[in-house]
Design a protein around this motif. Structure first.
Motif, mmCIF file in Angstrom:
data_model
loop_
_atom_site.group_PDB
_atom_site.id
_atom_site.type_symbol
_atom_site.label_atom_id
_atom_site.label_comp_id
_atom_site.label_asym_id
_atom_site.label_seq_id
_atom_site.Cartn_x
_atom_site.Cartn_y
_atom_site.Cartn_z
ATOM 1 N N VAL A 10 12.823 -23.611 6.893
ATOM 2 C CA VAL A 10 12.573 -24.897 7.521
ATOM 3 C C VAL A 10 13.561 -25.057 8.669
ATOM 4 O O VAL A 10 14.765 -24.846 8.490
ATOM 5 N N ARG A 11 13.047 -25.420 9.837
ATOM 6 C CA ARG A 11 13.951 -25.661 10.958
ATOM 7 C C ARG A 11 14.688 -26.964 10.687
ATOM 8 O O ARG A 11 14.082 -28.001 10.490
ATOM 9 N N SER A 12 16.008 -26.903 10.657
ATOM 10 C CA SER A 12 16.791 -28.103 10.356
ATOM 11 C C SER A 12 17.266 -28.822 11.603
ATOM 12 O O SER A 12 17.503 -30.021 11.567
ATOM 13 N N SER A 13 17.417 -28.100 12.713
ATOM 14 C CA SER A 13 17.852 -28.767 13.934
ATOM 15 C C SER A 13 17.659 -27.861 15.135
ATOM 16 O O SER A 13 17.542 -26.650 15.002
ATOM 17 N N VAL A 14 17.639 -28.495 16.289
ATOM 18 C CA VAL A 14 17.710 -27.796 17.565
ATOM 19 C C VAL A 14 18.796 -28.524 18.346
ATOM 20 O O VAL A 14 18.804 -29.760 18.407
ATOM 21 N N GLN A 15 19.704 -27.771 18.915
ATOM 22 C CA GLN A 15 20.835 -28.402 19.592
ATOM 23 C C GLN A 15 21.218 -27.664 20.858
ATOM 24 O O GLN A 15 20.949 -26.482 21.000
ATOM 25 N N LEU A 16 21.835 -28.421 21.759
ATOM 26 C CA LEU A 16 22.345 -27.887 23.019
ATOM 27 C C LEU A 16 23.865 -27.900 22.979
ATOM 28 O O LEU A 16 24.464 -28.799 22.398
ATOM 29 N N ALA A 17 24.465 -26.911 23.623
ATOM 30 C CA ALA A 17 25.923 -26.877 23.759
ATOM 31 C C ALA A 17 26.265 -26.366 25.140
ATOM 32 O O ALA A 17 25.514 -25.604 25.748
ATOM 33 N N SER A 18 27.406 -26.788 25.634
ATOM 34 C CA SER A 18 27.894 -26.369 26.938
ATOM 35 C C SER A 18 29.130 -25.503 26.748
ATOM 36 O O SER A 18 30.020 -25.851 25.962
ATOM 37 N N ASP A 19 29.171 -24.367 27.449
ATOM 38 C CA ASP A 19 30.304 -23.441 27.397
ATOM 39 C C ASP A 19 30.628 -22.958 25.980
ATOM 40 O O ASP A 19 31.788 -22.743 25.649
ATOM 41 N N GLY A 20 29.620 -22.822 25.138
ATOM 42 C CA GLY A 20 29.835 -22.311 23.787
ATOM 43 C C GLY A 20 30.538 -23.257 22.848
ATOM 44 O O GLY A 20 30.992 -22.857 21.786
ATOM 45 N N ARG A 21 30.619 -24.520 23.190
ATOM 46 C CA ARG A 21 31.316 -25.511 22.358
ATOM 47 C C ARG A 21 30.333 -26.114 21.350
ATOM 48 O O ARG A 21 29.918 -27.262 21.480
ATOM 49 N N TRP A 22 29.982 -25.326 20.335
ATOM 50 C CA TRP A 22 28.988 -25.765 19.347
ATOM 51 C C TRP A 22 29.505 -26.887 18.466
ATOM 52 O O TRP A 22 28.716 -27.630 17.880
ATOM 53 N N LEU A 40 23.644 -33.575 30.390
ATOM 54 C CA LEU A 40 23.410 -32.411 31.251
ATOM 55 C C LEU A 40 24.141 -32.534 32.580
ATOM 56 O O LEU A 40 24.666 -31.553 33.098
ATOM 57 N N ALA A 41 24.205 -33.741 33.133
ATOM 58 C CA ALA A 41 24.912 -33.951 34.402
ATOM 59 C C ALA A 41 26.408 -33.700 34.246
ATOM 60 O O ALA A 41 27.066 -33.231 35.177
ATOM 61 N N GLU A 42 26.934 -34.002 33.060
ATOM 62 C CA GLU A 42 28.374 -33.839 32.816
ATOM 63 C C GLU A 42 28.725 -32.480 32.212
ATOM 64 O O GLU A 42 29.893 -32.135 32.091
ATOM 65 N N SER A 43 27.714 -31.711 31.822
ATOM 66 C CA SER A 43 27.977 -30.430 31.171
ATOM 67 C C SER A 43 28.441 -29.386 32.182
ATOM 68 O O SER A 43 28.284 -29.540 33.390
ATOM 69 N N ARG A 44 28.977 -28.318 31.674
ATOM 70 C CA ARG A 44 29.331 -27.169 32.491
ATOM 71 C C ARG A 44 28.049 -26.410 32.818
ATOM 72 O O ARG A 44 27.012 -26.624 32.186
ATOM 73 N N PRO A 45 28.065 -25.487 33.760
ATOM 74 C CA PRO A 45 26.851 -24.747 34.132
ATOM 75 C C PRO A 45 26.240 -23.907 33.008
ATOM 76 O O PRO A 45 25.035 -23.692 32.964
ATOM 77 N N ASP A 46 27.072 -23.439 32.068
ATOM 78 C CA ASP A 46 26.627 -22.554 30.991
ATOM 79 C C ASP A 46 26.153 -23.393 29.797
ATOM 80 O O ASP A 46 26.945 -23.821 28.961
ATOM 81 N N VAL A 47 24.841 -23.633 29.714
ATOM 82 C CA VAL A 47 24.256 -24.421 28.630
ATOM 83 C C VAL A 47 23.395 -23.501 27.778
ATOM 84 O O VAL A 47 22.688 -22.631 28.288
ATOM 85 N N ALA A 48 23.474 -23.695 26.464
ATOM 86 C CA ALA A 48 22.679 -22.897 25.528
ATOM 87 C C ALA A 48 21.972 -23.807 24.545
ATOM 88 O O ALA A 48 22.386 -24.942 24.308
ATOM 89 N N ILE A 49 20.883 -23.302 23.976
ATOM 90 C CA ILE A 49 20.128 -24.022 22.962
ATOM 91 C C ILE A 49 20.001 -23.119 21.750
ATOM 92 O O ILE A 49 19.941 -21.892 21.890
ATOM 93 N N GLU A 50 20.025 -23.705 20.555
ATOM 94 C CA GLU A 50 19.793 -22.921 19.355
ATOM 95 C C GLU A 50 18.913 -23.692 18.394
ATOM 96 O O GLU A 50 18.956 -24.920 18.342
ATOM 97 N N SER A 51 18.109 -22.953 17.671
ATOM 98 C CA SER A 51 17.239 -23.481 16.638
ATOM 99 C C SER A 51 17.777 -22.968 15.308
ATOM 100 O O SER A 51 17.902 -21.759 15.114
ATOM 101 N N VAL A 52 18.123 -23.882 14.397
ATOM 102 C CA VAL A 52 18.778 -23.544 13.137
ATOM 103 C C VAL A 52 17.759 -23.626 11.995
ATOM 104 O O VAL A 52 16.997 -24.583 11.912
ATOM 105 N N TYR A 53 17.768 -22.622 11.122
ATOM 106 C CA TYR A 53 16.821 -22.556 10.001
ATOM 107 C C TYR A 53 17.548 -22.506 8.671
ATOM 108 O O TYR A 53 18.566 -21.844 8.533
ATOM 109 N N ARG A 54 16.985 -23.231 7.703
ATOM 110 C CA ARG A 54 17.507 -23.264 6.331
ATOM 111 C C ARG A 54 16.391 -22.887 5.362
ATOM 112 O O ARG A 54 15.225 -22.985 5.705
ATOM 113 N N ASN A 55 16.770 -22.503 4.144
ATOM 114 C CA ASN A 55 15.746 -22.213 3.152
ATOM 115 C C ASN A 55 15.406 -23.498 2.399
ATOM 116 O O ASN A 55 15.937 -24.565 2.705
#
Length: 126
Positions: A10-22, A40-55
């Motif tokens: 089950v997908r538990s969350s989707v989140q964004l982080a800037s500069d690897g600051r999860w 997004l306007a205040e974030s650093r240029p390096d933005v990532a998204i992750e989709s987290v899954y749980r059982n």
């Protein structure tokens, strides 16, 4: 590493982080569009998204994501707002389908044909 495409995940969350600051990640499911645009306007240029899954018991099984670097704040906001909007439709998909959809957003038709340098597939140990 094991495959995350399992019927009991089950997908538990989707989140964004800037500069690897999860530790300061922004969950996209609970962020309103104006707050997201400000972040997004205040974030650093390096933005990532992750989709987290749980059982089914709630234990973390793994996650995957990608990152894009945009120096221009408007270009960064436009891209990530599009990803967040498109991601809403993927909430009920299995991990493999979610990954295929994100690769489509990146213009990568198949992981067998091309591997984007910023895509990560990660599984937590069981």
């Amino acid at each position: 590493m094991k495959w995350l495409d399992h019927e009991n995940l089950v997908r538990s969350s989707v989140q964004l982080a800037s500069d690897g600051r999860w530790e300061d990640a922004v969950p996209i499911e609970s962020t309103d569009p104006l707050a997201l645009r400000r972040w997004l306007a205040e974030s650093r240029p390096d933005v990532a998204i992750e989709s987290v899954y749980r059982n089914a018991s709630g234990s973390l099984q793994g996650f995957f994501g990608f990152r894009r670097i945009f120096e221009d704040a408007e270009e960064r906001a436009s891209f990530w707002e599009g990803v967040v909007k498109a991601t809403e439709a993927y909430q009920s998909l299995a991990p493999g389908q979610q990954l295929a959809a994100w690769l489509g957003l990146l213009g990568v038709p198949s992981m067998l044909e091309a591997t984007p340098s910023g895509t990560q597939l990660v599984s937590s140990p069981t």
